[in-house]
Design a protein around this motif. Structure first.
Motif, PDB file in Angstrom:
ATOM      1  N   LEU A   1      13.457  -6.549   1.900  1.00 48.47           N
ATOM      2  CA  LEU A   1      13.060  -6.296   3.290  1.00 48.47           C
ATOM      3  C   LEU A   1      13.454  -7.444   4.217  1.00 48.47           C
ATOM      4  O   LEU A   1      13.950  -7.211   5.319  1.00 48.47           O
ATOM      5  CB  LEU A   1      11.544  -6.055   3.335  1.00 48.47           C
ATOM      6  CG  LEU A   1      10.875  -6.060   4.707  1.00 48.47           C
ATOM      7  CD1 LEU A   1      11.244  -4.819   5.481  1.00 48.47           C
ATOM      8  CD2 LEU A   1       9.359  -6.155   4.564  1.00 48.47           C
ATOM      9  N   ILE A   2      13.259  -8.689   3.758  1.00 45.44           N
ATOM     10  CA  ILE A   2      13.540  -9.816   4.660  1.00 45.44           C
ATOM     11  C   ILE A   2      15.015  -9.845   5.052  1.00 45.44           C
ATOM     12  O   ILE A   2      15.347 -10.191   6.177  1.00 45.44           O
ATOM     13  CB  ILE A   2      13.104 -11.173   4.052  1.00 45.44           C
ATOM     14  CG1 ILE A   2      13.820 -11.466   2.740  1.00 45.44           C
ATOM     15  CG2 ILE A   2      11.601 -11.223   3.855  1.00 45.44           C
ATOM     16  CD1 ILE A   2      13.507 -12.841   2.171  1.00 45.44           C
ATOM     17  N   TYR A   3      15.915  -9.451   4.148  1.00 50.43           N
ATOM     18  CA  TYR A   3      17.335  -9.445   4.504  1.00 50.43           C
ATOM     19  C   TYR A   3      17.680  -8.278   5.424  1.00 50.43           C
ATOM     20  O   TYR A   3      18.583  -8.384   6.249  1.00 50.43           O
ATOM     21  CB  TYR A   3      18.208  -9.451   3.245  1.00 50.43           C
ATOM     22  CG  TYR A   3      18.164 -10.800   2.575  1.00 50.43           C
ATOM     23  CD1 TYR A   3      18.810 -11.884   3.140  1.00 50.43           C
ATOM     24  CD2 TYR A   3      17.425 -10.991   1.417  1.00 50.43           C
ATOM     25  CE1 TYR A   3      18.743 -13.131   2.570  1.00 50.43           C
ATOM     26  CE2 TYR A   3      17.350 -12.241   0.828  1.00 50.43           C
ATOM     27  CZ  TYR A   3      18.016 -13.307   1.413  1.00 50.43           C
ATOM     28  OH  TYR A   3      17.929 -14.541   0.846  1.00 50.43           O
ATOM     29  N   VAL A   4      16.934  -7.158   5.270  1.00 52.82           N
ATOM     30  CA  VAL A   4      17.130  -6.055   6.216  1.00 52.82           C
ATOM     31  C   VAL A   4      16.702  -6.509   7.610  1.00 52.82           C
ATOM     32  O   VAL A   4      17.356  -6.211   8.610  1.00 52.82           O
ATOM     33  CB  VAL A   4      16.331  -4.811   5.774  1.00 52.82           C
ATOM     34  CG1 VAL A   4      16.400  -3.730   6.840  1.00 52.82           C
ATOM     35  CG2 VAL A   4      16.870  -4.284   4.455  1.00 52.82           C
TER      36      VAL A   4
ATOM     37  N   VAL B   1       7.194 -13.619  -4.359  1.00 53.41           N
ATOM     38  CA  VAL B   1       7.442 -12.577  -3.353  1.00 53.41           C
ATOM     39  C   VAL B   1       7.825 -11.283  -4.075  1.00 53.41           C
ATOM     40  O   VAL B   1       8.671 -11.297  -4.965  1.00 53.41           O
ATOM     41  CB  VAL B   1       8.573 -13.015  -2.399  1.00 53.41           C
ATOM     42  CG1 VAL B   1       8.922 -11.898  -1.439  1.00 53.41           C
ATOM     43  CG2 VAL B   1       8.161 -14.261  -1.638  1.00 53.41           C
ATOM     44  N   SER B   2       7.183 -10.189  -3.707  1.00 53.44           N
ATOM     45  CA  SER B   2       7.494  -8.892  -4.322  1.00 53.44           C
ATOM     46  C   SER B   2       8.970  -8.545  -4.112  1.00 53.44           C
ATOM     47  O   SER B   2       9.518  -8.784  -3.044  1.00 53.44           O
ATOM     48  CB  SER B   2       6.613  -7.820  -3.698  1.00 53.44           C
ATOM     49  OG  SER B   2       7.068  -6.547  -4.078  1.00 53.44           O
ATOM     50  N   PRO B   3       9.642  -7.971  -5.131  1.00 53.48           N
ATOM     51  CA  PRO B   3      11.060  -7.633  -4.979  1.00 53.48           C
ATOM     52  C   PRO B   3      11.358  -6.795  -3.745  1.00 53.48           C
ATOM     53  O   PRO B   3      12.364  -7.008  -3.068  1.00 53.48           O
ATOM     54  CB  PRO B   3      11.371  -6.841  -6.251  1.00 53.48           C
ATOM     55  CG  PRO B   3      10.360  -7.259  -7.231  1.00 53.48           C
ATOM     56  CD  PRO B   3       9.130  -7.651  -6.468  1.00 53.48           C
ATOM     57  N   VAL B   4      10.465  -5.861  -3.440  1.00 57.99           N
ATOM     58  CA  VAL B   4      10.690  -5.002  -2.272  1.00 57.99           C
ATOM     59  C   VAL B   4      10.710  -5.845  -1.000  1.00 57.99           C
ATOM     60  O   VAL B   4      11.544  -5.642  -0.102  1.00 57.99           O
ATOM     61  CB  VAL B   4       9.599  -3.911  -2.197  1.00 57.99           C
ATOM     62  CG1 VAL B   4       9.690  -3.147  -0.903  1.00 57.99           C
ATOM     63  CG2 VAL B   4       9.733  -2.966  -3.378  1.00 57.99           C
ATOM     64  N   ILE B   5       9.814  -6.832  -0.925  1.00 55.86           N
ATOM     65  CA  ILE B   5       9.764  -7.694   0.262  1.00 55.86           C
ATOM     66  C   ILE B   5      10.996  -8.603   0.300  1.00 55.86           C
ATOM     67  O   ILE B   5      11.536  -8.886   1.372  1.00 55.86           O
ATOM     68  CB  ILE B   5       8.450  -8.502   0.280  1.00 55.86           C
ATOM     69  CG1 ILE B   5       7.266  -7.533   0.352  1.00 55.86           C
ATOM     70  CG2 ILE B   5       8.417  -9.468   1.453  1.00 55.86           C
ATOM     71  CD1 ILE B   5       5.911  -8.180   0.277  1.00 55.86           C
TER      72      ILE B   5
ATOM     73  N   SER C   1      17.614  -2.430  -4.421  1.00 54.50           N
ATOM     74  CA  SER C   1      17.527  -1.041  -3.980  1.00 54.50           C
ATOM     75  C   SER C   1      17.201  -0.956  -2.484  1.00 54.50           C
ATOM     76  O   SER C   1      17.553   0.014  -1.834  1.00 54.50           O
ATOM     77  CB  SER C   1      16.537  -0.252  -4.835  1.00 54.50           C
ATOM     78  OG  SER C   1      15.240  -0.423  -4.386  1.00 54.50           O
ATOM     79  N   VAL C   2      16.555  -1.982  -1.928  1.00 51.71           N
ATOM     80  CA  VAL C   2      16.272  -1.973  -0.490  1.00 51.71           C
ATOM     81  C   VAL C   2      17.546  -2.218   0.318  1.00 51.71           C
ATOM     82  O   VAL C   2      17.797  -1.555   1.319  1.00 51.71           O
ATOM     83  CB  VAL C   2      15.218  -3.042  -0.128  1.00 51.71           C
ATOM     84  CG1 VAL C   2      15.015  -3.117   1.375  1.00 51.71           C
ATOM     85  CG2 VAL C   2      13.900  -2.729  -0.807  1.00 51.71           C
TER      86      VAL C   2
ATOM     87  N   PHE D   1      16.193  -4.849  -9.594  1.00 53.78           N
ATOM     88  CA  PHE D   1      16.135  -3.461  -9.135  1.00 53.78           C
ATOM     89  C   PHE D   1      15.531  -3.338  -7.733  1.00 53.78           C
ATOM     90  O   PHE D   1      16.197  -2.873  -6.816  1.00 53.78           O
ATOM     91  CB  PHE D   1      15.346  -2.630 -10.143  1.00 53.78           C
ATOM     92  CG  PHE D   1      15.123  -1.213  -9.730  1.00 53.78           C
ATOM     93  CD1 PHE D   1      16.167  -0.309  -9.719  1.00 53.78           C
ATOM     94  CD2 PHE D   1      13.868  -0.787  -9.339  1.00 53.78           C
ATOM     95  CE1 PHE D   1      15.965   0.998  -9.326  1.00 53.78           C
ATOM     96  CE2 PHE D   1      13.659   0.518  -8.949  1.00 53.78           C
ATOM     97  CZ  PHE D   1      14.702   1.414  -8.940  1.00 53.78           C
ATOM     98  N   GLY D   2      14.297  -3.817  -7.564  1.00 52.79           N
ATOM     99  CA  GLY D   2      13.574  -3.588  -6.307  1.00 52.79           C
ATOM    100  C   GLY D   2      14.294  -4.129  -5.084  1.00 52.79           C
ATOM    101  O   GLY D   2      14.536  -3.403  -4.116  1.00 52.79           O
TER     102      GLY D   2
END
Lengths: 283, 307
Positions: free
Chosen positions: B126-129, B119-123, B243-244, B239-240
């Protein structure tokens, strides 16, 4: 009946099955599965048309092309050079070999943000490499080439580490047999060694490719993130998040997740193939 | 550092000479590989430390002892100190269940454990957001008119328990991205060791806990250490995903990598590299420990095969 008691006994010898499996499933569900399911829950709030409209908008389409293209090329370059690195680490002795062997894993251990600012500064106009390349007309920072450079850096260890152990285990007798039957060195390599390493090479390639697709930290500093030009897909998702447009961000995330899961499945099949290949070699 | 090719597999000179390359080809291959590694590995590594010290030692020390930097370092240590032990307990439990028992769906479980890696770090952030953000399940629950367990919703609102843009979110994202590390090291190791030793200990009267502490743990300690080292490196450097979920409030929710980004974006390049050099040092220590553990493990295996 007899089988049944036998099985029951087997479970009873060692304790803790229910406890450990229970905790494993609970933790897995809490940390991974439930939060991941939120992505699909959020997407279901969009109509099919909205979803399609979001995932095919020009910035997203451009980012897919860049992300897939640069990841593929980076994995390809790594397959070539990584193979040579694995080869010299297994087969030759040279000064500093142990140090090189340990440092190959650096892209795994170095945080992506550090890699990102380092590559961005190295290739910037005043950087060590940038000021050599710029007069030649090669611009790396803030271009698609920069994305490719960052993805090459982070994918470097995958091929080396998948090919290295298989190459190490190869039976020298096969090469000796081929040589004694009159094959020259190139024929031995191309017809005997290379086919045996193909599954490992493909596995490493797929892993490097998959890692590159989702990469964020090492790319954003060097890419400059210009919409339609140097924006990778995770940056597009991040942009939607910064505007608090969670539905759009999630829709694009679903596309990426589906691709990643398919790749994960592919890697598992490849690994199964590698293992089978090796057991037949032993037998 | 000119690499010099010597005989193939020095320990056995001449043994496989018919199946090796000519010296010219060897030198060419070593040269190509080293050029590639210099460009992509050694040069960036040296560059970090040179840039970190470009404004002198005084500036360097000043930057890394700045209150904002210290708070970032503290936050990073707290997040790693929670995430690594939790994933460690999970890894041991998962490996025990998977390696010592037979049950259906084992392969599916193994794939699910690996899932966070793909899973991409950004995603991952995102899932926790989506779960804990203001518009997510948690936010909807806190703002609901008739929530189930009203006392819980009231308590959360009274104490203003925020998860996203606060420490819990950072810890959760860190746990997610480092989730498979320990399990992934231990499962194949414990599967290879089998269950005979533990079964013998049980038959001889050891309790379950004694069996684990005296038989299993000594067998897996190097693998466990290896997993912990890798898990920790990733936890401190993530990082990714962070940072989200962090909101990037300087001095409060910035971790070391986010602090580096903030310095870099403010054109304080020397400062960014000074802080980055700390993480680069951590990476080098990680690689050193990793090599040492691998060496120890190889020595252990050799001893066993001799005996």
């Amino acid at each position: 009946m007899a089988l049944n008691t036998k099985r029951r006994k087997k479970i009873r010898v060692l304790p803790g099955f229910k406890l450990t499996l229970g905790f494993t499933l609970f933790y897995l569900g809490l940390i991974v599965l439930i939060p991941l399911s939120a992505v699909f829950w959020k997407t279901s709030s969009l109509t099919w048309q909205d979803f399609w409209h979001t995932v095919t908008m020009p910035t997203a389409m451009a980012s897919y092309r860049l992300t897939f293209g640069a990841s593929f090329l980076a994995a390809l370059i790594n397959a070539f050079f990584g193979f040579i690195v694995a080869w010299i680490l297994v087969r030759y002795d040279f000064f500093g070999k142990k140090l090189v062997d340990a440092l190959v894993d650096l892209p795994f251990a170095l945080p992506t943000a550090v890699a990102g600012i380092t590559l961005a500064s190295l290739y910037s106009k005043n950087g060590w490499l940038g000021h050599c390349l710029e007069p030649l007309g090669i611009k790396v920072a803030n271009t698609q080439l920069g994305v490719f450079v960052a993805l090459t850096f982070i994918g470097l260890p995958f091929i080396v580490r998948t090919v290295q152990p298989i190459l190490d285990d190869l039976d020298p007798e096969l090469e000796e047999a081929a040589a004694s039957l009159g094959a020259n060195r190139w024929q031995v390599f191309w017809r005997v060694i290379f086919p045996m390493l193909t599954p490992a090479l493909l596995t490493g390639f797929a892993m490097a490719f998959a890692r590159a697709l989702g990469e964020y930290g090492s790319v954003i500093f060097i890419a400059g993130n210009i919409p339609l030009k140097t924006q990778i897909t995770p940056v597009v998702i991040m942009g939607e998040l910064d505007m608090f447009d969670y539905a759009k961000a999630t829709a694009i995330a679903v596309v990426m997740l589906v691709v990643s899961f398919v790749l994960l499945l592919g890697v598992n099949v490849l690994q199964w193939w590698t293992n089978r290949h090796n057991t037949t070699n032993l037998a | 550092m000119t690499p010099v090719a010597t005989t193939f597999h020095g320990a056995r000179p001449g043994h496989r000479r018919t199946t090796s390359e000519s010296p010219a080809v060897r030198r060419l291959l070593i040269g190509v590989a080293m050029a590639f590694l210099c460009l992509f590995l050694f040069l960036p590594l040296i560059f970090v430390f040179v840039q970190a010290l470009v404004k002198g030692l005084g500036f360097y020390l000043h930057t890394i002892t700045d209150p904002l930097a210290l708070s970032a370092i503290k936050l990073t240590f707290i997040a790693a100190a929670i995430a690594v032990p939790l994933n460690c307990v999970f890894g041991v439990c998962a490996a025990w269940a998977i390696a010592k028992f037979d049950f259906r769906g084992k392969n599916i479980l193994l794939t699910l454990i690996d899932l966070p890696f793909s899973v991409s770090p950004v995603i991952s952030g995102l899932i926790y957001v989506l779960v804990f953000g203001a518009q997510g399940w948690y936010g909807l629950y806190r703002n609901a008119d008739n929530p189930t367990f009203p006392w819980l919703a009231n308590w959360l609102n009274d104490h203003n328990v925020n998860i996203i843009f606060a420490l819990p979110g950072i810890v959760l994202a860190t746990i997610f991205v480092t989730f498979p590390f320990v399990a992934r090291e231990l499962i194949p190791l414990m599967q290879a060791q089998g269950r005979a030793e533990e079964e013998a200990a049980r038959v001889l009267g050891a309790s379950g806990w004694q069996t684990f502490a005296r038989v299993t743990l000594p067998n897996i300690k190097w693998g466990l250490l290896y997993g912990v080292i890798l898990c920790n490196a990733r936890a401190m450097g993530e990082f990714g995903a962070v940072s989200v979920v962090s909101g990037k409030i300087q001095g409060r929710t910035n971790t070391i990598p986010l602090h580096i980004e903030a310095l870099y974006d403010n054109y304080n390049f020397a400062g960014a590299f000074a802080v980055a050099s700390l993480l680069a040092l951590l990476a080098l220590v990680t690689l050193g420990l990793k090599t040492w553990v691998e060496y120890k493990n190889a020595a252990l295996n050799q001893d066993e095969s001799k005996a």
